[in-house]
Design a protein around this motif. Structure first.
Motif, PDB file in Angstrom:
ATOM      1  N   ASN A  60       2.780   8.631  -1.579  1.00 55.99           N
ATOM      2  CA  ASN A  60       2.380   7.487  -0.765  1.00 55.99           C
ATOM      3  C   ASN A  60       1.745   6.365  -1.586  1.00 55.99           C
ATOM      4  O   ASN A  60       1.481   5.296  -1.053  1.00 55.99           O
ATOM      5  CB  ASN A  60       1.400   7.927   0.325  1.00 55.99           C
ATOM      6  CG  ASN A  60       2.094   8.719   1.393  1.00 55.99           C
ATOM      7  OD1 ASN A  60       3.096   8.282   1.947  1.00 55.99           O
ATOM      8  ND2 ASN A  60       1.598   9.909   1.663  1.00 55.99           N
ATOM      9  N   ARG A  80       0.284   3.832   1.049  1.00 54.62           N
ATOM     10  CA  ARG A  80       0.846   3.768   2.394  1.00 54.62           C
ATOM     11  C   ARG A  80       0.125   4.675   3.380  1.00 54.62           C
ATOM     12  O   ARG A  80       0.454   4.694   4.556  1.00 54.62           O
ATOM     13  CB  ARG A  80       2.332   4.127   2.354  1.00 54.62           C
ATOM     14  CG  ARG A  80       3.177   3.052   1.678  1.00 54.62           C
ATOM     15  CD  ARG A  80       4.654   3.388   1.669  1.00 54.62           C
ATOM     16  NE  ARG A  80       4.982   4.619   0.972  1.00 54.62           N
ATOM     17  CZ  ARG A  80       5.075   4.746  -0.361  1.00 54.62           C
ATOM     18  NH1 ARG A  80       4.850   3.723  -1.136  1.00 54.62           N
ATOM     19  NH2 ARG A  80       5.398   5.903  -0.903  1.00 54.62           N
ATOM     20  N   LEU A  81      -0.881   5.426   2.924  1.00 52.40           N
ATOM     21  CA  LEU A  81      -1.598   6.307   3.842  1.00 52.40           C
ATOM     22  C   LEU A  81      -3.100   6.228   3.586  1.00 52.40           C
ATOM     23  O   LEU A  81      -3.806   5.526   4.281  1.00 52.40           O
ATOM     24  CB  LEU A  81      -1.083   7.752   3.718  1.00 52.40           C
ATOM     25  CG  LEU A  81      -1.654   8.743   4.722  1.00 52.40           C
ATOM     26  CD1 LEU A  81      -1.391   8.297   6.148  1.00 52.40           C
ATOM     27  CD2 LEU A  81      -1.072  10.112   4.478  1.00 52.40           C
ATOM     28  N   PRO A  85      -5.751   5.344   8.526  1.00 48.33           N
ATOM     29  CA  PRO A  85      -6.062   5.720   9.916  1.00 48.33           C
ATOM     30  C   PRO A  85      -7.539   5.545  10.277  1.00 48.33           C
ATOM     31  O   PRO A  85      -7.875   5.422  11.448  1.00 48.33           O
ATOM     32  CB  PRO A  85      -5.651   7.197   9.987  1.00 48.33           C
ATOM     33  CG  PRO A  85      -4.620   7.350   8.910  1.00 48.33           C
ATOM     34  CD  PRO A  85      -5.078   6.429   7.810  1.00 48.33           C
ATOM     35  N   ALA A  90      -3.541   0.379  13.503  1.00 47.00           N
ATOM     36  CA  ALA A  90      -2.094   0.395  13.275  1.00 47.00           C
ATOM     37  C   ALA A  90      -1.789   0.750  11.818  1.00 47.00           C
ATOM     38  O   ALA A  90      -1.284  -0.077  11.060  1.00 47.00           O
ATOM     39  CB  ALA A  90      -1.497  -0.959  13.646  1.00 47.00           C
ATOM     40  N   PRO A  91      -2.090   1.992  11.393  1.00 43.82           N
ATOM     41  CA  PRO A  91      -1.900   2.350   9.983  1.00 43.82           C
ATOM     42  C   PRO A  91      -0.457   2.263   9.506  1.00 43.82           C
ATOM     43  O   PRO A  91      -0.211   2.021   8.328  1.00 43.82           O
ATOM     44  CB  PRO A  91      -2.425   3.790   9.898  1.00 43.82           C
ATOM     45  CG  PRO A  91      -2.412   4.302  11.282  1.00 43.82           C
ATOM     46  CD  PRO A  91      -2.610   3.113  12.169  1.00 43.82           C
ATOM     47  N   GLN A  92       0.500   2.420  10.409  1.00 38.54           N
ATOM     48  CA  GLN A  92       1.905   2.340  10.031  1.00 38.54           C
ATOM     49  C   GLN A  92       2.327   0.900   9.717  1.00 38.54           C
ATOM     50  O   GLN A  92       3.394   0.683   9.167  1.00 38.54           O
ATOM     51  CB  GLN A  92       2.798   2.951  11.126  1.00 38.54           C
ATOM     52  CG  GLN A  92       2.860   2.146  12.406  1.00 38.54           C
ATOM     53  CD  GLN A  92       1.644   2.268  13.321  1.00 38.54           C
ATOM     54  OE1 GLN A  92       0.673   2.971  13.022  1.00 38.54           O
ATOM     55  NE2 GLN A  92       1.676   1.565  14.436  1.00 38.54           N
ATOM     56  N   ARG A  93       1.475  -0.065  10.025  1.00 34.55           N
ATOM     57  CA  ARG A  93       1.811  -1.480   9.805  1.00 34.55           C
ATOM     58  C   ARG A  93       0.950  -2.096   8.706  1.00 34.55           C
ATOM     59  O   ARG A  93       0.802  -3.314   8.632  1.00 34.55           O
ATOM     60  CB  ARG A  93       1.667  -2.248  11.105  1.00 34.55           C
ATOM     61  CG  ARG A  93       2.580  -1.630  12.167  1.00 34.55           C
ATOM     62  CD  ARG A  93       2.937  -2.424  13.362  1.00 34.55           C
ATOM     63  NE  ARG A  93       2.855  -3.834  13.364  1.00 34.55           N
ATOM     64  CZ  ARG A  93       3.895  -4.669  13.198  1.00 34.55           C
ATOM     65  NH1 ARG A  93       5.082  -4.185  12.967  1.00 34.55           N
ATOM     66  NH2 ARG A  93       3.732  -5.962  13.269  1.00 34.55           N
ATOM     67  N   ALA A 127       6.695  -0.719   1.711  1.00 36.74           N
ATOM     68  CA  ALA A 127       6.369  -0.483   3.123  1.00 36.74           C
ATOM     69  C   ALA A 127       6.960  -1.609   3.970  1.00 36.74           C
ATOM     70  O   ALA A 127       6.243  -2.512   4.409  1.00 36.74           O
ATOM     71  CB  ALA A 127       4.851  -0.400   3.311  1.00 36.74           C
ATOM     72  N   LYS A 129       7.752  -2.045   6.948  1.00 31.30           N
ATOM     73  CA  LYS A 129       7.197  -2.294   8.282  1.00 31.30           C
ATOM     74  C   LYS A 129       5.763  -2.817   8.246  1.00 31.30           C
ATOM     75  O   LYS A 129       5.214  -3.199   9.274  1.00 31.30           O
ATOM     76  CB  LYS A 129       7.253  -1.027   9.126  1.00 31.30           C
ATOM     77  CG  LYS A 129       8.671  -0.602   9.444  1.00 31.30           C
ATOM     78  CD  LYS A 129       8.699   0.639  10.286  1.00 31.30           C
ATOM     79  CE  LYS A 129      10.153   1.029  10.558  1.00 31.30           C
ATOM     80  NZ  LYS A 129      10.245   2.243  11.338  1.00 31.30           N
ATOM     81  N   ALA A 130       5.161  -2.841   7.063  1.00 34.96           N
ATOM     82  CA  ALA A 130       3.773  -3.306   6.946  1.00 34.96           C
ATOM     83  C   ALA A 130       3.704  -4.814   7.138  1.00 34.96           C
ATOM     84  O   ALA A 130       4.560  -5.556   6.665  1.00 34.96           O
ATOM     85  CB  ALA A 130       3.191  -2.922   5.590  1.00 34.96           C
TER      86      ALA A 130
END
Length: 176
Positions: A60, A80-81, A85, A90-93, A127, A129-130
């Motif tokens: 990551n 990326r992680l 959280p 919105a950790p995925q973004r 990433a 989608k970030a």
């Protein structure tokens, strides 16, 4: 009194991802491992000699070198992680900027500010989608805070209390 160090041109600053196998990357990796933090910064961040192997072991994390006119002058990691959280809804973004520093002899010249802007292509590549880059900075590290704010980061109003060096402010910068 010594002359102030000249500010760098933003166009001369770039980042080079260090997770690829090319001669340029091999040279940059060897150089970042030699950069040492200024004594007062050691309690706030770790030298690349400590953090680069951890990044290499974590899929990551993407380590990078900061280049000024093709000379390695800094280091950092996009994650990326990590603690995402804990610091965003919105950790995925988002991606997390961590272990970021500029060699002491290049500090105060605008390299950190320019490097913040140069992160966007790398952040998009690792990433897609970030939409933002997040970081945490110790509340008492006013020099780093000023640098990040001048590099386009803004306060989120959140604090991170899980770090080893005391309360940290959470900052964000949209990915352009």
């Amino acid at each position: 009194m010594a002359e102030p160090a000249p500010m760098v041109n933003d166009a001369d600053v770039a980042v080079l991802r260090l997770d690829e196998e090319t001669p340029e990357v091999a040279r940059a990796r060897a150089t970042v491992l030699k950069i040492r933090l200024a004594p007062g910064q050691r309690r706030l961040a770790g030298d690349a000699v400590e953090t680069l192997p951890r990044a290499d072991a974590d899929p990551n994390r993407t380590p990078f070198a900061v280049l000024r006119a093709h000379e390695v002058v800094g280091f950092g990691i996009l994650d990326r992680l990590g603690i995402l959280p804990e610091i965003t809804d919105a950790p995925q973004r988002a991606v997390l900027l961590r272990a970021f520093y500029i060699a002491p002899e290049w500090q105060g010249r605008g390299v950190g500010r320019a490097a913040c802007a140069a992160l966007d292509p790398l952040a998009r590549a690792i990433a897609p989608k970030a939409v933002e880059i997040l970081l945490t900075v110790n509340e008492h590290n006013s020099v780093a805070l000023r640098s990040y704010l001048s590099g386009g980061f803004e306060r989120t109003g959140r604090r991170y209390l899980g770090g080893d060096v005391g309360p940290q402010l959470v900052l964000r910068r949209p990915i352009a």
